[in-house]
Design an enzyme around this catalytic site. Structure first.
Site: not given
Lengths: 351, 351
Positions: A49-51, A91, A198, A239, A249-250
């Site tokens: 995960r993570g853009a 996603r 995370q 993201d 973002n998250k």
């Protein structure tokens, strides 16, 4: 440094190998994937995960998808289109995914009339280039962003925008790493970042490995430490960033931006220019992924809420540009962020 | 209603019986305690929690502490003082604990020259009175606060300020219950409330039992739903309110107050007047309990962070009076809260 003890994703003998981030920090195990379908599933399940890392994984997955696809040009094209389609459905929020698919498509079209082996190697080379460029871009962001970190600074971060979220080094944690490498004595408050944790599982683990002092906090403690004057700056990843500088973002990032403004604390977003989506006028247009409620009510196998209770799970939120002190990109800094400032970065050094 | 399906704490045949809140929502088990020491330990370990409930438990524990203490007046006094001392050392922030000890001390002094049995029954009666008064005061707060809840309202709450946090009915959830009983179609967003997850484990459970629609969210989602216009009001409890209206409550409350103000959403604190500590000028004087880091890094038996990582655990934060639309007490409403408004409530109807 971080590359010496672990890696996020890489090619190994015709397989895509990635650290299984769902098992961290308890287990350090690598997934060895043989097909594009497996890579897509790993993105969807958040093994990776993570853009920026999602972008790299998608590119490698697409290259992998053509490995057993024979020699027939029409069949290769059909398979390529199929793989791009399901990769794009994994996603919705991280724009780097779509950016990587576009890059792979450009390469495919440029070699589509050549022999199958040439197509395959071109795709594989491009996916490696995306990885290499991502690490280089993180290092540039780190060098640019470290100027905002004074000696002795307490830095608050959310989620994991680290080596694990990128090809390596990290975006927000790239800034942290660069400041640390410059010899500044820094300390990081890592939000645990519910529901996926995370921050607890990945950021604390990464920083601990690199010997950077870190204190884990629950997300709801950030305001308290800001109120007590214990936070000097906030730096997070993104993201997707709209053309006006609004940044998705998250989930939990937006409230931090409001709290930072309330306390006069600078709030930085670190993200490569590939995270900026100039097709979207503002953050309202960014699609926000809704994930399953089970991810909220089950923690490490334990159910934390009564059976049958409703739970919501928006995976991202949008921080308005007005709450962002500066966006640190690999092509320069947009501070304060604006359509004009971002446009300028694309003109000057965009990729 | 809630009294029909569970109770928080009560006397049963010379024992103090309390629902073990650490086992909820998985198990509904009652602890049967025979000694003041066991009650103190239950408060410390948070088998029972919530400022008003802690006050009731402390009072019952003190009464229990004198049961086996013989007939000698000097020995009784010595035991009484000992029990009050260790009861007062269980948790530092909730003022209701100290308020309950004071009430028990006044009763003890008023009957100290009478036979031991009379002392014991007076203490036991007083502890029951504290419980009964607490339930009545919750109902008064509910009736007073329901005026702020319109039909169709979405109410955000944090932690558990419900029947489980009080003798019954609840403070913040008392307002919710009263609005529901008036026939208003309401919906509650329950913050899960890390690290102890009182929202997920207790608030969701209580509301589900009463048939009040509830959606569980992680603490960091509140800002997103406010930004989307999905929250009409916030109502929370308090553990201690300073004379100027600053309110200490479960960690994570303060950021909600900042977000509510940012979005023009009213922010209410519901707490009995016994939660107001007129001896403290402002919230800066309220002692904030620091609990163990293990409570942050272990969730349901699973370690969520790497071994050896530092974690902070302030258990409460302080919301400045300026962020509070009104404090709803059992003696009336202080809105906006101020030293003068609170003083007036004490003069008019304080207990």
């Amino acid at each position: 440094m971080e590359g010496q003890t672990f890696f996020t994703i890489r090619w190994e003998e015709g397989q895509v190998v990635m650290l299984d981030q769902l098992l961290l920090p308890g287990k350090e195990e690598y997934l060895r994937l043989d097909s594009a379908e497996e890579v897509a599933e790993a993105i969807r399940r958040m093994n990776i995960r993570g853009a920026p890392a999602i972008g790299v994984a998608a590119a490698m997955g697409i290259a992998l998808g053509l490995q057993g696809a024979g020699e027939d040009p029409a069949a290769l094209r059909s398979r390529f289109e199929q793989v791009c389609r399901f990769m794009g459905e994994t996603r919705p929020t991280a724009v780097n995914l779509f950016w990587a698919i576009e890059r792979m498509t450009r390469i495919f079209e440029s070699v589509a009339d050549q022999p199958a082996d040439r197509i395959r190697s071109a795709l594989r080379d491009e996916s490696q280039r995306i990885l290499d460029e991502d690490v280089a871009s993180c290092r540039r962001m780190g060098a640019l962003g470290a100027r905002y970190v004074r000696d002795g600074a307490n830095i608050l971060t959310h989620c994991n925008a680290g080596a694990l979220a990128t090809g390596g080094y990290g975006t927000a944690l790239g800034v942290v790493r660069a400041a640390h490498q410059e010899g500044k004595r820094i300390h990081v408050f890592a939000d645990e970042t519910r529901p996926y944790l995370q921050g607890a599982r990945l950021t604390a683990w990464e920083l601990q490995k690199d010997g950077i002092p870190v204190t884990l906090i629950t997300d709801n403690m950030a305001g308290h430490f800001m109120q007590k004057g214990r936070v000097d700056l906030v730096v997070v990843g993104a993201d997707r960033i709209a053309a006006n500088g609004d940044a998705a973002n998250k989930i939990g990032t937006y409230p931090l931006s409001v709290l930072a403004r309330e306390h006069g604390i600078p709030f930085y977003v670190a993200a490569p220019l590939s995270t900026v989506d100039m097709n979207l006028a503002s953050g309202q247009d960014i699609p926000i992924e809704e994930r399953g409620a089970e991810e909220v009510v089950i923690v490490g196998g334990t159910r934390i809420a009564p059976e049958g209770v409703d739970a919501a799970h928006p995976a991202f939120d949008v921080t308005p540009a007005a709450n962002i002190t500066a966006i640190i990109t690999d092509a320069g800094i947009a501070g304060p962020p604006s359509a004009q400032a971002l446009q300028k970065l694309f003109m000057e050094g965009g990729n």
